[in-house]
Motif scaffolding. Structure first.
Motif, PDB file in Angstrom:
ATOM      1  N   ARG A 308      47.971  40.435  42.406  1.00 16.87           N
ATOM      2  CA  ARG A 308      46.862  39.804  43.121  1.00 16.87           C
ATOM      3  C   ARG A 308      46.358  40.730  44.222  1.00 16.87           C
ATOM      4  NH1 ARG A 308      49.735  34.663  42.123  1.00 16.87           N
ATOM      5  NH2 ARG A 308      51.177  35.156  43.772  1.00 16.87           N
ATOM      6  N   ARG A 309      47.296  41.384  44.912  1.00 11.88           N
ATOM      7  CA  ARG A 309      46.879  42.282  45.984  1.00 11.88           C
ATOM      8  C   ARG A 309      46.084  43.464  45.442  1.00 11.88           C
ATOM      9  NH1 ARG A 309      49.731  42.221  51.188  1.00 11.88           N
ATOM     10  NH2 ARG A 309      50.397  40.067  51.271  1.00 11.88           N
ATOM     11  N   ARG A 310      46.594  44.009  44.350  1.00  8.95           N
ATOM     12  CA  ARG A 310      45.916  45.173  43.785  1.00  8.95           C
ATOM     13  C   ARG A 310      44.504  44.808  43.337  1.00  8.95           C
ATOM     14  NH1 ARG A 310      49.671  46.938  39.526  1.00  8.95           N
ATOM     15  NH2 ARG A 310      51.369  46.534  40.952  1.00  8.95           N
ATOM     16  N   LEU A 311      44.389  43.624  42.772  1.00 11.14           N
ATOM     17  CA  LEU A 311      43.085  43.186  42.284  1.00 11.14           C
ATOM     18  C   LEU A 311      42.090  43.084  43.435  1.00 11.14           C
ATOM     19  CD1 LEU A 311      41.660  42.208  39.683  1.00 11.14           C
ATOM     20  CD2 LEU A 311      42.148  39.893  40.448  1.00 11.14           C
ATOM     21  N   ARG A 312      42.596  42.582  44.546  1.00  5.05           N
ATOM     22  CA  ARG A 312      41.706  42.420  45.698  1.00  5.05           C
ATOM     23  C   ARG A 312      41.173  43.764  46.183  1.00  5.05           C
ATOM     24  NH1 ARG A 312      45.651  39.089  48.892  1.00  5.05           N
ATOM     25  NH2 ARG A 312      46.251  37.835  47.108  1.00  5.05           N
ATOM     26  N   GLU A 313      41.887  44.817  45.854  1.00  7.15           N
ATOM     27  CA  GLU A 313      41.448  46.137  46.313  1.00  7.15           C
ATOM     28  C   GLU A 313      40.517  46.819  45.330  1.00  7.15           C
ATOM     29  OE1 GLU A 313      45.224  47.961  46.842  1.00  7.15           O
ATOM     30  OE2 GLU A 313      45.700  46.615  48.532  1.00  7.15           O
ATOM     31  N   ARG A 314      40.401  46.252  44.107  1.00  8.29           N
ATOM     32  CA  ARG A 314      39.591  46.940  43.105  1.00  8.29           C
ATOM     33  C   ARG A 314      38.105  46.678  43.301  1.00  8.29           C
ATOM     34  NH1 ARG A 314      43.366  46.009  38.664  1.00  8.29           N
ATOM     35  NH2 ARG A 314      41.904  44.625  37.649  1.00  8.29           N
ATOM     36  N   GLU A 315      37.333  47.571  42.697  1.00  7.43           N
ATOM     37  CA  GLU A 315      35.897  47.469  42.886  1.00  7.43           C
ATOM     38  C   GLU A 315      35.260  46.607  41.800  1.00  7.43           C
ATOM     39  OE1 GLU A 315      32.028  50.322  43.279  1.00  7.43           O
ATOM     40  OE2 GLU A 315      34.006  51.245  43.153  1.00  7.43           O
ATOM     41  N   GLY A 316      34.450  45.663  42.212  1.00  4.70           N
ATOM     42  CA  GLY A 316      33.731  44.837  41.252  1.00  4.70           C
ATOM     43  C   GLY A 316      32.271  44.781  41.653  1.00  4.70           C
ATOM     44  N   THR A 317      31.546  43.924  40.920  1.00  3.92           N
ATOM     45  CA  THR A 317      30.129  43.804  41.225  1.00  3.92           C
ATOM     46  C   THR A 317      29.912  42.744  42.291  1.00  3.92           C
ATOM     47  OG1 THR A 317      29.786  44.210  38.882  1.00  3.92           O
ATOM     48  CG2 THR A 317      27.871  43.505  40.157  1.00  3.92           C
ATOM     49  N   ALA A 318      29.112  43.067  43.275  1.00  2.16           N
ATOM     50  CA  ALA A 318      28.734  42.059  44.269  1.00  2.16           C
ATOM     51  C   ALA A 318      27.378  41.489  43.853  1.00  2.16           C
ATOM     52  CB  ALA A 318      28.652  42.689  45.652  1.00  2.16           C
ATOM     53  N   PHE A 319      27.408  40.312  43.226  1.00  3.54           N
ATOM     54  CA  PHE A 319      26.158  39.704  42.784  1.00  3.54           C
ATOM     55  C   PHE A 319      25.410  39.117  43.976  1.00  3.54           C
ATOM     56  CE2 PHE A 319      28.979  39.564  39.116  1.00  3.54           C
ATOM     57  CZ  PHE A 319      28.167  40.099  38.131  1.00  3.54           C
ATOM     58  N   ALA A 320      24.114  39.250  43.928  1.00  4.68           N
ATOM     59  CA  ALA A 320      23.310  38.685  45.012  1.00  4.68           C
ATOM     60  C   ALA A 320      22.850  37.287  44.612  1.00  4.68           C
ATOM     61  CB  ALA A 320      22.103  39.579  45.259  1.00  4.68           C
ATOM     62  N   THR A 321      22.681  36.418  45.577  1.00  5.14           N
ATOM     63  CA  THR A 321      22.212  35.061  45.264  1.00  5.14           C
ATOM     64  C   THR A 321      21.037  34.705  46.164  1.00  5.14           C
ATOM     65  OG1 THR A 321      23.903  34.252  46.770  1.00  5.14           O
ATOM     66  CG2 THR A 321      24.396  34.143  44.442  1.00  5.14           C
ATOM     67  N   GLY A 322      19.926  35.283  45.845  1.00  4.28           N
ATOM     68  CA  GLY A 322      18.730  35.025  46.648  1.00  4.28           C
ATOM     69  C   GLY A 322      17.955  33.808  46.157  1.00  4.28           C
ATOM     70  N   GLU A 323      16.738  33.692  46.637  1.00  2.00           N
ATOM     71  CA  GLU A 323      15.844  32.582  46.300  1.00  2.00           C
ATOM     72  C   GLU A 323      15.632  32.450  44.792  1.00  2.00           C
ATOM     73  OE1 GLU A 323      14.309  29.346  46.952  1.00  2.00           O
ATOM     74  OE2 GLU A 323      15.079  30.486  48.678  1.00  2.00           O
ATOM     75  N   LYS A 324      15.409  33.586  44.134  1.00  3.38           N
ATOM     76  CA  LYS A 324      15.127  33.591  42.698  1.00  3.38           C
ATOM     77  C   LYS A 324      16.287  33.023  41.894  1.00  3.38           C
ATOM     78  CE  LYS A 324      11.106  35.966  42.260  1.00  3.38           C
ATOM     79  NZ  LYS A 324      10.906  37.318  42.844  1.00  3.38           N
ATOM     80  N   VAL A 325      17.482  33.409  42.308  1.00  4.82           N
ATOM     81  CA  VAL A 325      18.664  32.930  41.595  1.00  4.82           C
ATOM     82  C   VAL A 325      18.768  31.417  41.751  1.00  4.82           C
ATOM     83  CG1 VAL A 325      21.184  33.009  41.497  1.00  4.82           C
ATOM     84  CG2 VAL A 325      19.900  35.116  41.850  1.00  4.82           C
ATOM     85  N   ARG A 326      18.558  30.956  42.961  1.00  7.83           N
ATOM     86  CA  ARG A 326      18.635  29.517  43.203  1.00  7.83           C
ATOM     87  C   ARG A 326      17.603  28.760  42.357  1.00  7.83           C
ATOM     88  NH1 ARG A 326      18.633  29.626  49.113  1.00  7.83           N
ATOM     89  NH2 ARG A 326      20.056  31.393  48.927  1.00  7.83           N
ATOM     90  N   GLU A 327      16.437  29.347  42.267  1.00  7.48           N
ATOM     91  CA  GLU A 327      15.385  28.736  41.463  1.00  7.48           C
ATOM     92  C   GLU A 327      15.801  28.658  39.991  1.00  7.48           C
ATOM     93  OE1 GLU A 327      11.604  30.714  42.217  1.00  7.48           O
ATOM     94  OE2 GLU A 327      10.871  29.878  40.308  1.00  7.48           O
ATOM     95  N   ALA A 328      16.384  29.753  39.509  1.00 11.95           N
ATOM     96  CA  ALA A 328      16.833  29.789  38.112  1.00 11.95           C
ATOM     97  C   ALA A 328      17.863  28.700  37.850  1.00 11.95           C
ATOM     98  CB  ALA A 328      17.418  31.166  37.787  1.00 11.95           C
ATOM     99  N   LEU A 329      18.804  28.553  38.760  1.00  5.98           N
ATOM    100  CA  LEU A 329      19.859  27.548  38.590  1.00  5.98           C
ATOM    101  C   LEU A 329      19.265  26.154  38.546  1.00  5.98           C
ATOM    102  CD1 LEU A 329      22.703  28.864  40.952  1.00  5.98           C
ATOM    103  CD2 LEU A 329      22.542  29.014  38.463  1.00  5.98           C
TER     104      LEU A 329
END
Ligand code: ADP
Ligand code: MG
Length: 814
Positions: A308-329
């Motif tokens: 779990r610790r190692r995973l927390r250190e790995r690099e992933g995608t930081a998805f953005a959740t702006g207005e458009k995303v909210r609209e899509a949802l």
């Protein structure tokens, strides 16, 4: 002591033999073949059981114990109880009956507190209580016993009619034991080798082992008696060679928690000291048990904590959740989400926004609405310009998800790109050309959401830009597959790892989830969509089936649909892979070998008479011609081709079929809200989790739904418990607890490949408290080991973890 006969060849050999043994210093890692009484041939047999070293052998723990020091007096037993009795053989007789010879033995048992040896001098000898033991096909026992022998018998006590009759003579047999396990105990005046070991069999708490099958060089079975002698020898020699030093827990930790050393614990389990509580021994609650269980859990949790610790250190995608995303949802949602759905989506989205790979498990009871949450998560990734892979365990489910996604997303325009969403289905049953085509468009990034079965993993599918992986109904997948999919992007050159959302409809108690899916965060959907009415659940005996068919007719007349599920496809001895036979029907053999240490309660011998099972194919024909004549019936089972299955399912969904006669292929996920009746035939044969899943196929719409459990004539006590549980509750978590108790974790989670670590002693259902403690202690240790801990011991822990991680727990590094 010089013998009067002087040197004897026998003693001479013994000395030479002892000399050879001395040359090999016994350690835990010593191969078993060097143990006295074992040798090459037996060692080969043991190796087949996974026992190669002295250490392996020591972990072959007794599965029960007999208190031959203070045996419970007969008067304290009641019929139906398992009894361990030490007595004297009074007489034997072979009764030749028409069917098979029965061997009968009368065992006399001393009443408690009677100094029998002295008694004869002062007063008449005491009246022995007697127990009658019976063995069917017992001819082979004819010459085994002699009156006067001391014998230990173990089995289930049954009342004996003559002994319980009014006015029965004193000492008349009150109990009988049918097919008891027995052991002829050594003579008190035994000589030679037996004398040395007499004390292992008598006047103490005696361990009883699961037989190891093989044979000794002189042709005897590897019985409990043999094992006791071997174990005893091993402990003695280990003590002589000082192997006690092989401790696996840091001393400071052990002392703080008050746990015995490993060797002390092992010895206490093979040869419990007088006064050890029998209850604790049998329920694995002695300090010795707790210590070994703690150790197993602690190392597992250490590994998981690191992961779990190692995973927390790995690099992933930081998805953005702006207005458009909210609209899509918002534009996708066909209904108002439940509070639980909102909360869980929030947890998922928070995770997706973080710049590390998400590893999240979404638990939700059947019908709690996981799919829509998953699709919302998918939209977040898609609006960010990433592709999403969604994997289901069966083609039916993948196809269903595909249509569900098409329905919700098909007409929508992405607010971000201003173009429609592109969804593709990839299953194993597509022909090669179509598969190639679909793979191509996925690879070129022309697909936003790829839905499929294992085909998504097994066959080479490369994504252009995979951002999120959704795995539905995880309990059907092996951990291996999960990891394979997670790794995919690295293979096709994407820089960061995709996020992973795993969904399961098998509610799992939290601690267990943390172990099996130890590297995942857990979200729980604990609320059903509004307007759901409880599903009325009833048990009915098979001979009232006609009433059930009438009920089905009425429901169909009201515009509803029904499922009727059978345990087998065709014929009575049909083995079908999708049917997870309830525990006791699968094992019609003596279950005693299941040890408490291995996570199973000993179960009594159970002989099921062969019962004719109704099958889907036969009943489809029968019902069509009889009980449900005039209704539109469909058939669905695992041996139909993928196309046929899909057609049947689609027709049922469109309402062109009134009643779907099926096997458990419909167990997971299938969603037809207009279906209101689930009839399960031979319900006594189904496992609890499976029945719950099946019941979850109805009650998915606004109309009142029904589940009918039709039962055959032979219902085991375990089945009774399951059926009662089904009638009493619809809470998946409650049912899961009962299921776990009944089946043990191994079967509960499906197969070994489900990623369940294998424990030698620990049992996830039984030892939850120890698991909690181990988890806490492991986190503490990883965070900052106790300053009192010896550096060398800490290093030893890490070295051990590394060596054990793969081998014992079989967990994959990711
Ligand atoms: P499961 O969790 O068993 O996979 P599904 O996702 O298949 O459940 O959802 C079960 C049914 O409930 C579907 O028909 C779905 O459209 C419906 N549903 C889900 N969420 C809601 C909600 N908030 N309100 C009304 N219906 C919902
Ligand atoms: Mg589902």
């Amino acid at each position: 002591m010089p013998s009067s006969k002087g040197w004897s060849p026998r003693r001479g050999y013994a000395l030479v033999f002892a000399g050879i043994l001395k040359a090999v210093q016994m350690e835990l890692s010593t191969p078993v073949k060097y143990i006295k009484r074992v040798g090459e041939r037996v060692a080969a047999g043991l190796a087949e059981r996974g026992i190669e070293t002295v250490e392996d052998l020591l972990y072959h723990l007794p599965f029960r114990y007999e208190d031959r020091l203070h045996p419970k007096p007969l008067s304290e037993y009641r019929a139906g109880e398992m009894a361990s009795i030490v007595g004297e053989v009074r007489g034997t007789v072979l009764l030749r009956t028409k069917k098979s010879p029965i061997f009968e033995m009368t065992v006399g048992v001393k009443p408690p507190g009677d100094a029998t040896e002295m008694a004869g001098l002062l007063r008449p000898p005491p009246v022995l209580e007697t127990v009658k033991c019976l063995w069917f096909h017992g001819t082979y026992l004819k010459d085994r016993f002699k009156p006067g022998q001391t014998i230990a018998v173990y089995g289930k006590l049954e009342g004996s009619r003559s002994g319980n009759a009014l006015g029965a003579v004193p000492g008349a047999t009150k109990f009988k034991l049918v097919q008891p396990a027995f052991e002829i105990l050594p003579d008190a005046v035994a000589t030679g080798e037996d004398a040395e070991f007499t004390m292992l069999e008598m006047g103490r708490i005696v361990p009883v082992y699961e037989s190891l099958g093989g044979k000794t060089p002189w042709g005897a079975k590897l019985t409990s008696r043999w094992l006791r002698r071997v174990m005893w020898t091993v402990f003695r020699e280990l003590a002589e060679s000082g192997a006690t030093a092989e401790e696996t827990l840091p001393q400071a930790l052990r002392e703080r928690l008050g746990l015995p050393t490993r060797m002390a614990a092992l010895e206490a389990l093979h040869f419990p000291a007088a006064g050890t509580s029998m209850t604790e021994l049998m329920s694995a609650h002695t300090p010795a048990h707790q210590r070994l269980i703690f150790e197993e859990f602690w190392y597992l949790e250490l590994g998981l904590e690191l992961k779990r610790r190692r995973l927390r250190e790995r690099e992933g995608t930081a998805f953005a959740t702006g207005e458009k995303v909210r609209e899509a949802l918002k534009q996708m949602l066909p209904f108002k989400p439940t509070a639980a759905q909102k909360r869980v989506l929030g947890e998922i989205v928070d995770d997706m926004r973080a710049a590390r790979p998400m590893r999240r498990l979404l638990q939700g009871d059947v019908g709690s609405g996981k799919t829509i949450v998953a699709l919302q998560a998918a939209l977040v990734a898609i609006e960010n310009g990433y592709q999403v892979a969604m994997m289901a365990p069966t083609e039916i489910l993948a196809t269903q998800h595909y249509f569900y996604a098409r329905r919700l997303l098909g007409d929508q325009i992405s607010p971000t790109t201003g173009t429609p969403y592109r969804v593709a289905l990839l299953t194993g049953s597509l022909n090669d050309r179509s598969k190639r085509e679909v793979r191509g468009i996925i690879f070129r990034g022309e697909i936003d959401l790829a839905i499929g079965t294992q085909a998504l993993v097994e066959e080479k599918v490369d994504f252009e830009n995979l951002g999120l992986v959704i795995v539905d109904e995880q309990h059907r997948f092996g951990v291996q597959q999960r990891f394979k999919l997670m790794r995919k992007p690295a293979a096709c050159g994407v820089a960061t790892e995709p996020d992973v959302l795993v969904m399961t409809a098998t509610p799992i108690p939290r601690t267990l989830a943390l172990t099996v899916y130890g590297d995942l965060e857990v979200s729980v959907l604990d609320e059903l969509p509004p307007g759901r009415m409880p599903i009325v659940t009833r048990r009915m005996p098979e001979d009232r089936a006609a009433e059930v068919w009438n009920f089905v007719r009425k429901q169909v007349a009201a515009g509803r649909q029904a499922y009727i599920v059978y345990p087998v496809i065709e014929g009575e001895n049909d083995d079908q892979p999708e049917f997870d036979f309830a525990h006791e029907s699968k094992a019609e053999i003596d279950q005693e070998s299941k040890t408490p240490g291995r996570g199973k309660k000993p179960v009594q011998v159970k002989m099921f008479e062969k019962q004719k099972l109704r099958s889907a194919v036969e009943m489809f024909e029968q019902l069509r011609a009889g009980g449900l004549k005039g209704l539109r019936l469909g058939l669905l089972h695992g041996r139909m081709s993928a196309d046929e299955k899909e057609i049947a399912m689609a027709r049922f969904k469109r309402g062109e079929i009134d009643v779907l006669v099926a096997t458990t292929v419909i167990e997971v996920g299938v969603d037809v809200p207009n279906a209101t009746v689930m009839v399960i035939e031979h319900a006594e044969r189904f496992g609890l989790a499976q029945m719950h899943q099946l019941r979850g196929r109805v009650g998915r719409g606004p109309a009142k739904s029904y589940c009918v459990l039709l039962t055959g004539s032979k219902i085991s006590p375990e089945a009774e418990l399951r059926l009662d549980a089904m009638v009493q509750t619809q809470n998946g978590f409650e049912l899961a607890e009962i299921d776990l108790e009944q089946r043990g974790p191994g079967e509960f989670f499906g197969t070994r490949q489900a990623g369940l670590p294998e424990f030698r002693i620990a049992n996830l259902a039984r030892d939850r408290e120890v698991l909690e403690l181990a988890k806490k202690e492991a986190a503490k240790f990883v965070e900052a080991p106790d300053p009192n801990m010896d550096r060398a011991q800490i290093d030893a822990v890490w070295a051990r973890l590394k060596q054990q991680w793969q081998r014992r727990y079989g967990l994959v590094e990711a």
